[in-house]
Write a protein that holds these residues in place. Structure first.
Motif, PDB file in Angstrom:
ATOM      1  N   LEU A   1      -4.692  61.578  74.889  1.00  0.00           N
ATOM      2  CA  LEU A   1      -3.432  61.501  74.139  1.00  0.00           C
ATOM      3  C   LEU A   1      -2.772  62.873  73.939  1.00  0.00           C
ATOM      4  O   LEU A   1      -1.573  62.953  73.709  1.00  0.00           O
TER       5      LEU A   1
ATOM      6  N   ARG B   1      -1.542  60.526  66.926  1.00  0.00           N
ATOM      7  CA  ARG B   1      -0.956  60.339  68.265  1.00  0.00           C
ATOM      8  C   ARG B   1      -1.028  58.884  68.728  1.00  0.00           C
ATOM      9  O   ARG B   1      -0.085  58.387  69.327  1.00  0.00           O
ATOM     10  N   LEU B   2      -2.152  58.198  68.438  1.00  0.00           N
ATOM     11  CA  LEU B   2      -2.233  56.797  68.853  1.00  0.00           C
ATOM     12  C   LEU B   2      -1.206  55.968  68.077  1.00  0.00           C
ATOM     13  O   LEU B   2      -0.546  55.091  68.646  1.00  0.00           O
TER      14      LEU B   2
ATOM     15  N   LYS C   1       1.662  56.997  66.824  1.00  0.00           N
ATOM     16  CA  LYS C   1       2.983  57.294  67.408  1.00  0.00           C
ATOM     17  C   LYS C   1       3.177  56.505  68.699  1.00  0.00           C
ATOM     18  O   LYS C   1       4.275  56.042  68.996  1.00  0.00           O
ATOM     19  N   ALA C   2       2.103  56.394  69.485  1.00  0.00           N
ATOM     20  CA  ALA C   2       2.223  55.786  70.810  1.00  0.00           C
ATOM     21  C   ALA C   2       2.357  54.267  70.740  1.00  0.00           C
ATOM     22  O   ALA C   2       3.146  53.684  71.476  1.00  0.00           O
ATOM     23  N   ILE C   3       1.588  53.613  69.863  1.00  0.00           N
ATOM     24  CA  ILE C   3       1.560  52.139  69.914  1.00  0.00           C
ATOM     25  C   ILE C   3       2.005  51.490  68.615  1.00  0.00           C
ATOM     26  O   ILE C   3       2.009  50.265  68.530  1.00  0.00           O
TER      27      ILE C   3
ATOM     28  N   VAL D   1       0.854  53.552  76.109  1.00  0.00           N
ATOM     29  CA  VAL D   1      -0.029  54.727  75.971  1.00  0.00           C
ATOM     30  C   VAL D   1      -0.130  55.423  77.326  1.00  0.00           C
ATOM     31  O   VAL D   1      -0.050  56.646  77.423  1.00  0.00           O
TER      32      VAL D   1
ATOM     33  N   ASN E   1       8.214  66.480  74.293  1.00  0.00           N
ATOM     34  CA  ASN E   1       7.190  66.580  73.247  1.00  0.00           C
ATOM     35  C   ASN E   1       7.802  66.825  71.871  1.00  0.00           C
ATOM     36  O   ASN E   1       7.255  66.383  70.860  1.00  0.00           O
TER      37      ASN E   1
ATOM     38  N   GLN F   1       8.327  63.928  69.467  1.00  0.00           N
ATOM     39  CA  GLN F   1       7.220  63.411  68.659  1.00  0.00           C
ATOM     40  C   GLN F   1       7.210  64.022  67.262  1.00  0.00           C
ATOM     41  O   GLN F   1       6.571  63.495  66.363  1.00  0.00           O
TER      42      GLN F   1
END
Ligand code: CAA
Length: 263
Positions: free
Chosen positions: A119, A150-151, A153-155, A180, A218, A221
């Motif tokens: 990630l 991070r996970l 944010k991603a899913i 992801v 980036n 994020q």
């Protein structure tokens, strides 16, 4: 070769301008020990400092990208030592010191710190059968290398909360479906071919433009959309000060192939 100086990783240049780090602690499924992370950081810093390298791949074996932080190393760790040594802080060194794009090519297990390392990379490609997850809850701890952030944010919170609270894994197929991973492939060989092709494509472009792409994406994020778009526009304007903008647009107008300026 440079690889000879490493015990837990291999470094190579599998295609022109592409640097690759292969995690290589097969007996421990590439568990991320402190010495391994030190070697990884050294190798990545070396690629960052090598002008000819334009993109970087981090990968493992067909069986494991990395099965997490080294549980045998952590078992006796105390709060005081973890706190005083900022345990795990240097894992994310690559997110600040490496400005070149890093692609994680994930086959097999990417658990705990292995999932978190993937990630941290700019792009994830994986096999459909890859086994991602944050199983820390089963060890009486929580993710410690950015997974909860991070996970999520991603899913999104719903899926991340469920995965982190239950310790359940998700497949590479799901990783792609949930965003992801950018893409998934049926086996390790096709994954590596696609990863190398993408790395080679990225490495063939203007270094300045590639670094700026990574930087602005980036930033999304960390910033809200309004600040992010302002930030993007500043960087966009600055590219009109690069030689490659002139090279790229002149080549288009003259119907020629751009020959980027590489210092
Ligand atoms: N740390 C240390 N050693 C590990 C390891 C880890 N994270 N993962 C696997 N190994 C070792 C095993 O101990 C075993 O060693 P021995 O042969 O000496 O017993 C060897 O690798 C092979 O592993 P298994 O026999 O368990 O292989 P398997 O195919 O049966 O199972 C697995 C594979 C499901 C990945 C299993 O090994 C496993 O559950 N590993 C731990 C995964 C985990 O909990 N990761 C999170 C760690 S915590 C963390 O990462 C904190 C953080 O946020 C930074």
């Amino acid at each position: 070769s440079a690889s000879d100086s490493y015990e837990f990783i291999k470094v190579s240049e599998p295609r022109a301008r592409v640097g690759q780090v292969t995690l290589n602690r097969p007996k421990a499924l590439n568990a991320l020990s402190t010495p391994l992370i030190k070697e990884l950081n050294t190798a990545l810093r070396a690629f960052q400092g090598t002008p000819s390298i334009g993109a970087i791949i981090i990968t493992g074996s067909a069986r494991a990208f990395a099965a997490g932080a080294d549980i045998k190393e952590m078992a006796p760790l105390t709060f005081s030592r973890a706190y005083l040594d900022s345990f795990i802080e240097n894992w994310s060194e690559l997110t600040t010191s490496v400005k070149k794009p890093i692609i994680a090519a994930v086959s097999g297990h990417a658990l705990g710190g292995g999932c978190e390392l993937a990630l941290m990379c700019d792009l994830i490609y994986c096999t459909t059968s890859a086994n991602f997850g944050q199983p820390e809850i089963k060890l009486g701890i929580i993710p410690g290398a950015g997974g909860s952030q991070r996970l999520t944010k991603a899913i999104g919170k719903a899926k991340a909360m469920e995965l982190i609270l239950t310790g359940k894994s998700f497949s590479g197929e799901e990783a792609e479906k949930w965003g992801v991973a950018a893409r998934s492939y049926p086996d390790h060989e096709s994954l590596m071919k696609a990863t190398l092709d993408t790395a080679e494509t990225i490495a063939s472009y203007s270094r300045v433009a590639v670094q700026a792409c990574k930087e602005v994406v980036n930033k999304s994020q960390d910033l809200g959309v309004r600040d992010g778009v302002d930030y993007e526009r500043r960087v966009f304007h600055s590219l009109f000060g690069s030689i490659d903008q002139k090279i790229g647009m002149t080549a288009f107008v003259e119907k020629k192939k751009a020959e980027w300026f590489h210092e």
